[in-house]
Design a protein around this motif. Sequence first.
Motif, PDB file in Angstrom:
ATOM      1  N   ILE A   1      -0.383 -20.842 -32.829  1.00 38.56           N
ATOM      2  CA  ILE A   1      -0.664 -19.488 -32.340  1.00 38.56           C
ATOM      3  C   ILE A   1      -1.424 -19.591 -31.030  1.00 38.56           C
ATOM      4  O   ILE A   1      -2.527 -20.146 -30.973  1.00 38.56           O
ATOM      5  CB  ILE A   1      -1.484 -18.694 -33.369  1.00 38.56           C
ATOM      6  CG1 ILE A   1      -0.722 -18.614 -34.697  1.00 38.56           C
ATOM      7  CG2 ILE A   1      -1.797 -17.292 -32.839  1.00 38.56           C
ATOM      8  CD1 ILE A   1      -1.525 -18.028 -35.825  1.00 38.56           C
ATOM      9  N   VAL A   2      -0.812 -19.053 -29.979  1.00 35.64           N
ATOM     10  CA  VAL A   2      -1.452 -19.000 -28.666  1.00 35.64           C
ATOM     11  C   VAL A   2      -1.954 -17.581 -28.467  1.00 35.64           C
ATOM     12  O   VAL A   2      -1.174 -16.633 -28.404  1.00 35.64           O
ATOM     13  CB  VAL A   2      -0.475 -19.380 -27.540  1.00 35.64           C
ATOM     14  CG1 VAL A   2      -1.138 -19.238 -26.170  1.00 35.64           C
ATOM     15  CG2 VAL A   2       0.034 -20.807 -27.742  1.00 35.64           C
ATOM     16  N   SER A   3      -3.284 -17.435 -28.390  1.00 34.52           N
ATOM     17  CA  SER A   3      -3.894 -16.116 -28.276  1.00 34.52           C
ATOM     18  C   SER A   3      -4.503 -15.941 -26.896  1.00 34.52           C
ATOM     19  O   SER A   3      -5.093 -16.877 -26.340  1.00 34.52           O
ATOM     20  CB  SER A   3      -4.980 -15.945 -29.343  1.00 34.52           C
ATOM     21  OG  SER A   3      -5.689 -14.735 -29.148  1.00 34.52           O
TER      22      SER A   3
ATOM     23  N   SER B   1      -0.360 -24.345 -23.847  1.00 33.03           N
ATOM     24  CA  SER B   1      -0.795 -23.130 -23.175  1.00 33.03           C
ATOM     25  C   SER B   1      -1.523 -23.558 -21.906  1.00 33.03           C
ATOM     26  O   SER B   1      -1.602 -24.749 -21.592  1.00 33.03           O
ATOM     27  CB  SER B   1      -1.722 -22.315 -24.078  1.00 33.03           C
ATOM     28  OG  SER B   1      -2.932 -23.017 -24.315  1.00 33.03           O
TER      29      SER B   1
ATOM     30  N   GLU C   1       2.891  -7.865 -28.784  1.00 28.80           N
ATOM     31  CA  GLU C   1       2.156  -8.616 -29.795  1.00 28.80           C
ATOM     32  C   GLU C   1       1.004  -9.345 -29.108  1.00 28.80           C
ATOM     33  O   GLU C   1       1.150  -9.828 -27.978  1.00 28.80           O
ATOM     34  CB  GLU C   1       3.064  -9.624 -30.499  1.00 28.80           C
ATOM     35  CG  GLU C   1       4.260  -9.008 -31.211  1.00 28.80           C
ATOM     36  CD  GLU C   1       3.890  -8.271 -32.484  1.00 28.80           C
ATOM     37  OE1 GLU C   1       2.709  -8.362 -32.896  1.00 28.80           O
ATOM     38  OE2 GLU C   1       4.772  -7.604 -33.052  1.00 28.80           O
ATOM     39  N   LYS C   2      -0.112  -9.474 -29.796  1.00 29.17           N
ATOM     40  CA  LYS C   2      -1.300 -10.054 -29.163  1.00 29.17           C
ATOM     41  C   LYS C   2      -1.232 -11.573 -29.053  1.00 29.17           C
ATOM     42  O   LYS C   2      -1.962 -12.170 -28.258  1.00 29.17           O
ATOM     43  CB  LYS C   2      -2.555  -9.652 -29.927  1.00 29.17           C
ATOM     44  CG  LYS C   2      -2.609 -10.165 -31.364  1.00 29.17           C
ATOM     45  CD  LYS C   2      -3.886  -9.703 -32.062  1.00 29.17           C
ATOM     46  CE  LYS C   2      -3.942 -10.235 -33.493  1.00 29.17           C
ATOM     47  NZ  LYS C   2      -5.192  -9.825 -34.181  1.00 29.17           N
ATOM     48  N   ASP C   3      -0.359 -12.211 -29.848  1.00 32.92           N
ATOM     49  CA  ASP C   3      -0.267 -13.673 -29.849  1.00 32.92           C
ATOM     50  C   ASP C   3       1.177 -14.112 -29.632  1.00 32.92           C
ATOM     51  O   ASP C   3       2.121 -13.381 -29.947  1.00 32.92           O
ATOM     52  CB  ASP C   3      -0.748 -14.249 -31.181  1.00 32.92           C
ATOM     53  CG  ASP C   3      -2.168 -13.852 -31.527  1.00 32.92           C
ATOM     54  OD1 ASP C   3      -3.002 -13.803 -30.605  1.00 32.92           O
ATOM     55  OD2 ASP C   3      -2.436 -13.579 -32.720  1.00 32.92           O
TER      56      ASP C   3
ATOM     57  N   HIS D   1      -8.360 -16.491 -27.155  1.00 34.22           N
ATOM     58  CA  HIS D   1      -8.937 -17.789 -27.494  1.00 34.22           C
ATOM     59  C   HIS D   1      -8.270 -18.880 -26.655  1.00 34.22           C
ATOM     60  O   HIS D   1      -7.067 -18.822 -26.399  1.00 34.22           O
ATOM     61  CB  HIS D   1      -8.737 -18.114 -28.985  1.00 34.22           C
ATOM     62  CG  HIS D   1      -9.387 -17.135 -29.902  1.00 34.22           C
ATOM     63  ND1 HIS D   1      -8.755 -15.997 -30.344  1.00 34.22           N
ATOM     64  CD2 HIS D   1     -10.622 -17.108 -30.455  1.00 34.22           C
ATOM     65  CE1 HIS D   1      -9.570 -15.314 -31.138  1.00 34.22           C
ATOM     66  NE2 HIS D   1     -10.709 -15.967 -31.221  1.00 34.22           N
TER      67      HIS D   1
ATOM     68  N   LYS E   1       3.634 -16.868 -31.189  1.00 38.90           N
ATOM     69  CA  LYS E   1       3.677 -17.682 -32.403  1.00 38.90           C
ATOM     70  C   LYS E   1       4.908 -18.576 -32.377  1.00 38.90           C
ATOM     71  O   LYS E   1       6.038 -18.093 -32.246  1.00 38.90           O
ATOM     72  CB  LYS E   1       3.707 -16.789 -33.644  1.00 38.90           C
ATOM     73  CG  LYS E   1       2.456 -15.927 -33.798  1.00 38.90           C
ATOM     74  CD  LYS E   1       2.555 -15.006 -35.000  1.00 38.90           C
ATOM     75  CE  LYS E   1       1.308 -14.144 -35.129  1.00 38.90           C
ATOM     76  NZ  LYS E   1       1.411 -13.199 -36.258  1.00 38.90           N
TER      77      LYS E   1
ATOM     78  N   ILE F   1      -5.452 -23.521 -29.288  1.00 35.95           N
ATOM     79  CA  ILE F   1      -4.274 -23.140 -30.054  1.00 35.95           C
ATOM     80  C   ILE F   1      -4.591 -23.298 -31.544  1.00 35.95           C
ATOM     81  O   ILE F   1      -5.031 -24.358 -31.990  1.00 35.95           O
ATOM     82  CB  ILE F   1      -3.062 -24.012 -29.676  1.00 35.95           C
ATOM     83  CG1 ILE F   1      -2.685 -23.793 -28.208  1.00 35.95           C
ATOM     84  CG2 ILE F   1      -1.876 -23.701 -30.581  1.00 35.95           C
ATOM     85  CD1 ILE F   1      -1.587 -24.714 -27.720  1.00 35.95           C
ATOM     86  N   GLU F   2      -4.392 -22.242 -32.297  1.00 35.67           N
ATOM     87  CA  GLU F   2      -4.613 -22.291 -33.744  1.00 35.67           C
ATOM     88  C   GLU F   2      -3.359 -22.809 -34.430  1.00 35.67           C
ATOM     89  O   GLU F   2      -2.237 -22.483 -34.040  1.00 35.67           O
ATOM     90  CB  GLU F   2      -4.949 -20.890 -34.267  1.00 35.67           C
ATOM     91  CG  GLU F   2      -5.127 -20.818 -35.772  1.00 35.67           C
ATOM     92  CD  GLU F   2      -5.253 -19.401 -36.298  1.00 35.67           C
ATOM     93  OE1 GLU F   2      -5.239 -19.227 -37.532  1.00 35.67           O
ATOM     94  OE2 GLU F   2      -5.348 -18.461 -35.477  1.00 35.67           O
TER      95      GLU F   2
END
Length: 377
Positions: free
Chosen positions: A282-284, A268, A252-254, A287, A256, A290-291
């Motif tokens: 969401i840690v991507s 992060s 998975e890219k993130d 980016h 969650k 953190i969203e």
Amino acid sequence: MTPEEYIRLFEKYQQGQCTPEEEALLMEYQDHFQLQEEEPAMSAADKELRRRIFGRIATTAGRKKVFRLRWGWAAAAIVILAAGMGALLLNRQPDSLPEIVEKAPVKNGPITPGSSMATLTLADGAVIALEDAADGIVARAGGTAVTKTGKGAIAYADQGGATDQHSLNTINIPRGGQYTVTLSDGTKVWLNSESSLTYPVVFGGAERKVILKGEAYFEVSKNEQKPFIAETDHATVHVLGTQFNINAYHDEKDVKVTLQEGSVRLSSEADKTLLTPGEQGIVSLSHTAIEKKKVNMNQVMAWKNGYFIFRNNTIQDIMRQIGRWYDVEVVYEGNLPKGTFGGTYSRNKDIHELLKGLELTGLVHFKIEGRRIIVMT
């Protein structure tokens, strides 16, 4: 259930407020609602979608009752017919993709839903297949006993005597498995397929630290003097006592982290934030910040409660979950829908029935060859 009650329940479903039990009720009653009558304002695309849905449903389900509704209500019920037996395609734009294989080791034999399977690796390297172990004590580490408390669960308990505080155990959940472990401090952890948790047999020192790969739901025992820390490859969660879900699969890219109750600090390498109940952090990798966003907790917790719940998921999102739970290889061929699907399914559903449900829109098709699922348009 009357048509009016059915549509009211659907409107609740649209708002993301249905419990898993209510969503199961929608599936149970979908066979009672075959809608007739079309209004002149219905578009050709809607008529064709309606025709395909009922054509497929007619071949797989008997009809018990027929209700006549106006199209404004019928459109909502048709959505549920698609979602209840399978999925709803919300965006139909095609995308041409080369063949992609979700590579993972798979076993031979018939495709069945996942079950309670796990291996426990002790500090001395010994490995115990928990599904084959009898209920009762399966291992000891100093004064701590590891007990299989029933199907799909183990627990750690102090029985007196010294235990090495540096002694680590790891529970590994294979594809097609799930398991629950109660740690020595009373924290309970539900582990999803293709996941692992590494933890001390007893928690010494000033903190309680575990390492997660994959997905798990934590119900952390409160201890203000000893914070609980859950680490993944790209994110760390600090808590005192709370309930939260972490999704940190390698494919998975993130990462969650979703908070059910209490509060957590999510960190992060580049950022940190506090989460409140109902929020997802969401840690991507793409980016630094953190969203945070509000989410449907029923969807996040669906795997733990025995469901798949999809909301605006791509077919690739869906098939990664299916691949892990049914332990199958997934191959993509030709043009794939670029849009998203929605629907609710029991995780105990036969895979053939689940895939037939996803085919209801007529915009995605599947072929099964052994333990390989080929996804096609």
